[in-house]
Structures are given as structure tokens and as C-alpha cells.
Design a protein around this motif. Structure first.
Motif, PDB file in Angstrom:
ATOM      1  N   ALA A 176       4.723   9.926   5.774  1.00 18.04           N
ATOM      2  CA  ALA A 176       5.860   9.294   5.109  1.00 18.04           C
ATOM      3  C   ALA A 176       5.786   7.774   5.223  1.00 18.04           C
ATOM      4  O   ALA A 176       6.060   7.053   4.256  1.00 18.04           O
ATOM      5  CB  ALA A 176       7.171   9.805   5.710  1.00 18.04           C
ATOM      6  N   LEU A 177       5.394   7.268   6.402  1.00 18.12           N
ATOM      7  CA  LEU A 177       5.213   5.823   6.571  1.00 18.12           C
ATOM      8  C   LEU A 177       3.961   5.346   5.838  1.00 18.12           C
ATOM      9  O   LEU A 177       3.933   4.242   5.286  1.00 18.12           O
ATOM     10  CB  LEU A 177       5.122   5.483   8.057  1.00 18.12           C
ATOM     11  N   GLY A 178       2.933   6.207   5.804  1.00 20.40           N
ATOM     12  CA  GLY A 178       1.728   5.872   5.055  1.00 20.40           C
ATOM     13  C   GLY A 178       2.003   5.720   3.572  1.00 20.40           C
ATOM     14  O   GLY A 178       1.429   4.855   2.900  1.00 20.40           O
ATOM     15  N   ASN A 179       2.911   6.554   3.044  1.00 21.18           N
ATOM     16  CA  ASN A 179       3.285   6.439   1.633  1.00 21.18           C
ATOM     17  C   ASN A 179       3.963   5.100   1.348  1.00 21.18           C
ATOM     18  O   ASN A 179       3.762   4.498   0.295  1.00 21.18           O
ATOM     19  CB  ASN A 179       4.217   7.588   1.242  1.00 21.18           C
ATOM     20  N   ILE A 180       4.777   4.647   2.315  1.00 18.33           N
ATOM     21  CA  ILE A 180       5.434   3.347   2.151  1.00 18.33           C
ATOM     22  C   ILE A 180       4.395   2.228   2.144  1.00 18.33           C
ATOM     23  O   ILE A 180       4.408   1.343   1.281  1.00 18.33           O
ATOM     24  CB  ILE A 180       6.466   3.116   3.271  1.00 18.33           C
ATOM     25  N   ALA A 181       3.469   2.277   3.118  1.00 14.58           N
ATOM     26  CA  ALA A 181       2.432   1.242   3.190  1.00 14.58           C
ATOM     27  C   ALA A 181       1.575   1.221   1.932  1.00 14.58           C
ATOM     28  O   ALA A 181       1.227   0.151   1.417  1.00 14.58           O
ATOM     29  CB  ALA A 181       1.568   1.475   4.431  1.00 14.58           C
ATOM     30  N   GLN A 182       1.268   2.403   1.429  1.00 13.02           N
ATOM     31  CA  GLN A 182       0.456   2.492   0.210  1.00 13.02           C
ATOM     32  C   GLN A 182       1.200   1.901  -0.983  1.00 13.02           C
ATOM     33  O   GLN A 182       0.614   1.200  -1.817  1.00 13.02           O
ATOM     34  CB  GLN A 182       0.084   3.947  -0.060  1.00 13.02           C
ATOM     35  N   PHE A 183       2.492   2.163  -1.054  1.00 14.22           N
ATOM     36  CA  PHE A 183       3.294   1.614  -2.142  1.00 14.22           C
ATOM     37  C   PHE A 183       3.318   0.088  -2.089  1.00 14.22           C
ATOM     38  O   PHE A 183       3.094  -0.588  -3.098  1.00 14.22           O
ATOM     39  CB  PHE A 183       4.721   2.152  -2.077  1.00 14.22           C
ATOM     40  N   VAL A 184       3.594  -0.454  -0.904  1.00 16.93           N
ATOM     41  CA  VAL A 184       3.647  -1.910  -0.770  1.00 16.93           C
ATOM     42  C   VAL A 184       2.285  -2.518  -1.088  1.00 16.93           C
ATOM     43  O   VAL A 184       2.182  -3.536  -1.771  1.00 16.93           O
ATOM     44  CB  VAL A 184       4.121  -2.303   0.644  1.00 16.93           C
ATOM     45  N   ASN A 185       1.232  -1.877  -0.615  1.00 17.38           N
ATOM     46  CA  ASN A 185      -0.119  -2.362  -0.890  1.00 17.38           C
ATOM     47  C   ASN A 185      -0.406  -2.352  -2.394  1.00 17.38           C
ATOM     48  O   ASN A 185      -1.030  -3.272  -2.932  1.00 17.38           O
ATOM     49  CB  ASN A 185      -1.139  -1.513  -0.143  1.00 17.38           C
ATOM     50  N   SER A 186       0.072  -1.327  -3.075  1.00 20.29           N
ATOM     51  CA  SER A 186      -0.208  -1.197  -4.503  1.00 20.29           C
ATOM     52  C   SER A 186       0.518  -2.253  -5.331  1.00 20.29           C
ATOM     53  O   SER A 186       0.130  -2.542  -6.463  1.00 20.29           O
ATOM     54  CB  SER A 186       0.180   0.192  -5.004  1.00 20.29           C
ATOM     55  N   THR A 187       1.588  -2.811  -4.770  1.00 25.30           N
ATOM     56  CA  THR A 187       2.312  -3.863  -5.487  1.00 25.30           C
ATOM     57  C   THR A 187       1.699  -5.231  -5.245  1.00 25.30           C
ATOM     58  O   THR A 187       2.191  -6.227  -5.792  1.00 25.30           O
ATOM     59  CB  THR A 187       3.789  -3.900  -5.054  1.00 25.30           C
ATOM     60  N   HIS A 188       0.629  -5.271  -4.386  1.00 25.98           N
ATOM     61  CA  HIS A 188      -0.075  -6.516  -4.068  1.00 25.98           C
ATOM     62  C   HIS A 188       0.872  -7.574  -3.513  1.00 25.98           C
ATOM     63  O   HIS A 188       0.790  -8.753  -3.847  1.00 25.98           O
ATOM     64  CB  HIS A 188      -0.794  -7.081  -5.300  1.00 25.98           C
ATOM     65  N   SER A 189       1.773  -7.091  -2.665  1.00 23.57           N
ATOM     66  CA  SER A 189       2.738  -8.015  -2.067  1.00 23.57           C
ATOM     67  C   SER A 189       2.044  -8.993  -1.146  1.00 23.57           C
ATOM     68  O   SER A 189       1.226  -8.602  -0.321  1.00 23.57           O
ATOM     69  CB  SER A 189       3.786  -7.230  -1.268  1.00 23.57           C
ATOM     70  N   PRO A 190       2.368 -10.279  -1.223  1.00 20.33           N
ATOM     71  CA  PRO A 190       1.789 -11.244  -0.302  1.00 20.33           C
ATOM     72  C   PRO A 190       2.273 -11.050   1.123  1.00 20.33           C
ATOM     73  O   PRO A 190       1.730 -11.629   2.050  1.00 20.33           O
ATOM     74  CB  PRO A 190       2.260 -12.590  -0.861  1.00 20.33           C
ATOM     75  N   ALA A 191       3.316 -10.188   1.280  1.00 15.16           N
ATOM     76  CA  ALA A 191       3.821  -9.956   2.627  1.00 15.16           C
ATOM     77  C   ALA A 191       2.917  -9.051   3.420  1.00 15.16           C
ATOM     78  O   ALA A 191       3.059  -8.896   4.628  1.00 15.16           O
ATOM     79  CB  ALA A 191       5.234  -9.345   2.547  1.00 15.16           C
ATOM     80  N   LEU A 192       1.976  -8.356   2.736  1.00 16.05           N
ATOM     81  CA  LEU A 192       1.118  -7.400   3.420  1.00 16.05           C
ATOM     82  C   LEU A 192       0.214  -8.113   4.415  1.00 16.05           C
ATOM     83  O   LEU A 192      -0.483  -9.032   4.083  1.00 16.05           O
ATOM     84  CB  LEU A 192       0.258  -6.656   2.407  1.00 16.05           C
ATOM     85  N   ARG A 193       0.263  -7.653   5.636  1.00 15.62           N
ATOM     86  CA  ARG A 193      -0.641  -8.200   6.643  1.00 15.62           C
ATOM     87  C   ARG A 193      -0.811  -7.158   7.736  1.00 15.62           C
ATOM     88  O   ARG A 193       0.069  -6.334   7.975  1.00 15.62           O
ATOM     89  CB  ARG A 193      -0.101  -9.507   7.233  1.00 15.62           C
ATOM     90  N   SER A 194      -1.893  -7.227   8.399  1.00 16.59           N
ATOM     91  CA  SER A 194      -2.215  -6.197   9.389  1.00 16.59           C
ATOM     92  C   SER A 194      -1.462  -6.437  10.675  1.00 16.59           C
ATOM     93  O   SER A 194      -1.386  -7.553  11.175  1.00 16.59           O
ATOM     94  CB  SER A 194      -3.716  -6.193   9.667  1.00 16.59           C
ATOM     95  N   GLY A 195      -0.900  -5.363  11.214  1.00 18.37           N
ATOM     96  CA  GLY A 195      -0.320  -5.404  12.550  1.00 18.37           C
ATOM     97  C   GLY A 195       1.013  -6.102  12.664  1.00 18.37           C
ATOM     98  O   GLY A 195       1.399  -6.542  13.745  1.00 18.37           O
ATOM     99  N   ALA A 196       1.751  -6.244  11.576  1.00 20.06           N
ATOM    100  CA  ALA A 196       3.041  -6.913  11.667  1.00 20.06           C
ATOM    101  C   ALA A 196       4.010  -6.101  12.511  1.00 20.06           C
ATOM    102  O   ALA A 196       4.025  -4.880  12.454  1.00 20.06           O
ATOM    103  CB  ALA A 196       3.623  -7.125  10.264  1.00 20.06           C
TER     104      ALA A 196
END
Length: 324
Positions: free
Chosen positions: A302-322
């Protein structure tokens, strides 16, 4: 963009389950449970909603302009108005198949208990220890039956039903299926009438739909062997509860094990409690899905689905280990 992620009902994930960190910048808010009248206020400003059982209907969603995604920590999507979400561009993610092993194993455990009576004899020994039952050299209080060679009849044809069949065959049981939609036929598939007449164990592993509601009622129960047992870990309502209670009280069946009810959670005045002290009846509170392993896999996905969604939107907020 900093996402606001709101977990509406963390009570749906048992103690000991680790909620993984999301790998992007976000605000995390978690509630034990959310009542319908609290939902809009709690999701105000949220971009992602995570829910185990709290419904999200159009009346709520129409008031949440910031919501971009709903992550369901469950397999079904019926608690969300999916058509509305699609029309408004709100992504809905779910976790199919997470409970395949755990529900199948729980189904088989209930079957074993009805045939082998291990817990019944343990409670008998508790009575011996308490002095309320006389010690004996040999105990025949609860008849024990073998499963090898018996016919396991399964209503369903999904992953859980197929896993139940694998486990049954490993025990040495014969297996037959009835596909309630009639889409499958051939070796191993029989009509419902044939399944009812021949099964020693009738296993319900199908969803509740208009097609399956009251699929097994009084007329169907009357076709079964008098020593046959029913195990329902599918959905309440597939087996008519009033008919099941009547059949058990009249000694028409060899036993029944139920993990799902039409009305959940079970209230003290539910008629099913007429059977609670019946020696051949088992009632569980819809727990077949909830092994530690299954719940950990569920929340991970369920959390992986959220991460995948955010990643797919190419959000600049994406960063590892936040951090949350």
C-alpha cells in the motif's frame, strides 16, 4: 511539492507491523479510526489518503480538491466511488492477492479443527485439571475423523480457492470446484448440486455479489451429507445465515466454521450466537486475512503504491530516505 499523506485508520494494521518510510518529502498524519463525519476535516489539504476500511464516497471526495491519490490497504475497491475518482483524475491503488496464503491456511486450519478436534480435547483437559470432568483412560467425547480421501468441494476459482485446493491435495483429499459464474468447466469443475451432494467439506472462497448472495440456502444445505461440514472464509451472505443456523440446530450438518458474517462486526444479539456453544461450530471475527506476514506485505504494498504514484508524477519532492 510536499505531499500530505493521511492514514485514516491505522487500527487496521495490527501491532508489530512496521510501517515503512515513504521515500519523498511529505507530512504524515495517522488516525486510529475516522468516522464518516470526521473524514472531510481530516483530509483537508491531503494529497494522498491511505485507508484500510474507511469508505470514501463522492459526497466526501467532492469536498477534497487537493486529493490526488487513494491507497487502499485491502484487495477490493468497493469502499471507494471509483467512477468518480476516474472522472476527477484521482488515482486509486489497491493490493490484490496479499491474503492468498493466509486465508487459505486459515480455511484449512478451521477444516482440521472440525475433523480432528484438537482444541476441543484441550478444553476437555482444562476441565479435567479444574476438576469439572472425570479423568478417563480413553476419551471418545469428540469423534475424530481423517481428511485423507475426503472430497473437498470449493466454491470459487480465484487465487485463494486454488491455494486451498493445493493444500487439500497435499493432505490427500480429492478436490472439486464450482465456479459460480459458470465461466470455467472441464475436469475438476462440477455443478453446484453435484458439489453439494458429494462434498465432505464445502469451502466458500468467493466474493459476495448479486450472483452469489444466498448461493447456499436451505434447499442447498438439505442436499449435503449429514456429516459434511461448511467452512466460510469468503464473505458473509454467500451462505444464508438463518438457514445455516437452522441446519446446525437440527443436526443436519456435521459442522460449520465461519470467519465472515453478513453484518460485521458481530453484535451480541446476532442470531449466529445461538450456535456459539455448539460443539461442532467455530466462529471467528473475520481474522483469516490478518496474519503478521500478510499484514506486513499489505502495508508494504500500500505504501509502495503511494511511492510509485508520486514517482510517476515526476515530483521534484521525490528523494531517497526522507523522514516522516
Amino acid at each position: 511539492m510536499k505531499h500530505r499523506v493521511v492514514f485514516l485508520d491505522d487500527e487496521g494494521i495490527g501491532p508489530g507491523v512496521v510501517i515503512p518510510d515513504l521515500p519523498f518529502e511529505h507530512e504524515w498524519v495517522s488516525y486510529h479510526y475516522t468516522q464518516p463525519e470526521q473524514l472531510v476535516e481530516r483530509l483537508k489539504g491531503a494529497t494522498v489518503a491511505l485507508t484500510c476500511s474507511v469508505p470514501l464516497r463522492e459526497e466526501h471526495l467532492s469536498q477534497l480538491p487537493d486529493l490526488q491519490m487513494i491507497s487502499l490497504a485491502l484487495t477490493g475497491t468497493d469502499i471507494v466511488d471509483v467512477d468518480y475518482c476516474q472522472a476527477r483524475g484521482i488515482k486509486v491503488g489497491n493490493v490484490p492477492g496479499y491474503a492468498t496464503n493466509t486465508v487459505a491456511e486459515h480455511s484449512v486450519a478451521m477444516m482440521f479443527e472440525l475433523f480432528r478436534r484438537a482444541s476441543s480435547y484441550h478444553r476437555l483437559m482444562q476441565q479435567v485439571h479444574a476438576g469439572t470432568h472425570e479423568p478417563k483412560n480413553i476419551y471418545f467425547d469428540f469423534p475424530i475423523r481423517d481428511l485423507r480421501g475426503r472430497l473437498l468441494g470449493i466454491v470459487g476459482n480465484g487465487p485463494i480457492a486454488k491455494r486451498v485446493a493445493e493444500l487439500g491435495k497435499a493432505i490427500g483429499m480429492k478436490v472439486s470446484f464450482h465456479d459460480r459464474g459458470g465461466r470455467y468447466s472441464g475436469p475438476g469443475f462440477v455443478s453446484l448440486d453435484e458439489l453439494l451432494r458429494n462434498s465432505d467439506v464445502l469451502m466458500i472462497n468467493c466474493p459476495l455479489t448479486e450472483e452469489t448472495r444466498d448461493l447456499v440456502g436451505a434447499a442447498q444445505l438439505a442436499q449435503m451429507k449429514p456429516d459434511a461440514v461448511i467452512v466460510n472464509t469468503g464473505r458473509g451472505g454467500v451462505v444464508n445465515e438463518a438457514a445455516l443456523i437452522d441446519a446446525m440446530e437440527r443436526g443436519q450438518l456435521g459442522g460449520a466454521a465461519v470467519d465472515v458474517l453478513e453484518q460485521e462486526p458481530a453484535q451480541p444479539d446476532n442470531p449466529i450466537f445461538r450456535l456459539i456453544d455448539h460443539p461442532n461450530f467455530i466462529l471467528n471475527p473475520h481474522v483469516a486475512w490478518s496474519s503478521q506476514d500478510a499484514m506486513q506485505g499489505l502495508i508494504n504494498q500500500a505504501l509502495g503504491n503511494i511511492a510509485q504514484f508520486v514517482n510517476s508524477t515526476h515530483s521534484p519532492a521525490l528523494r531517497s530516505g526522507a523522514a516522516r
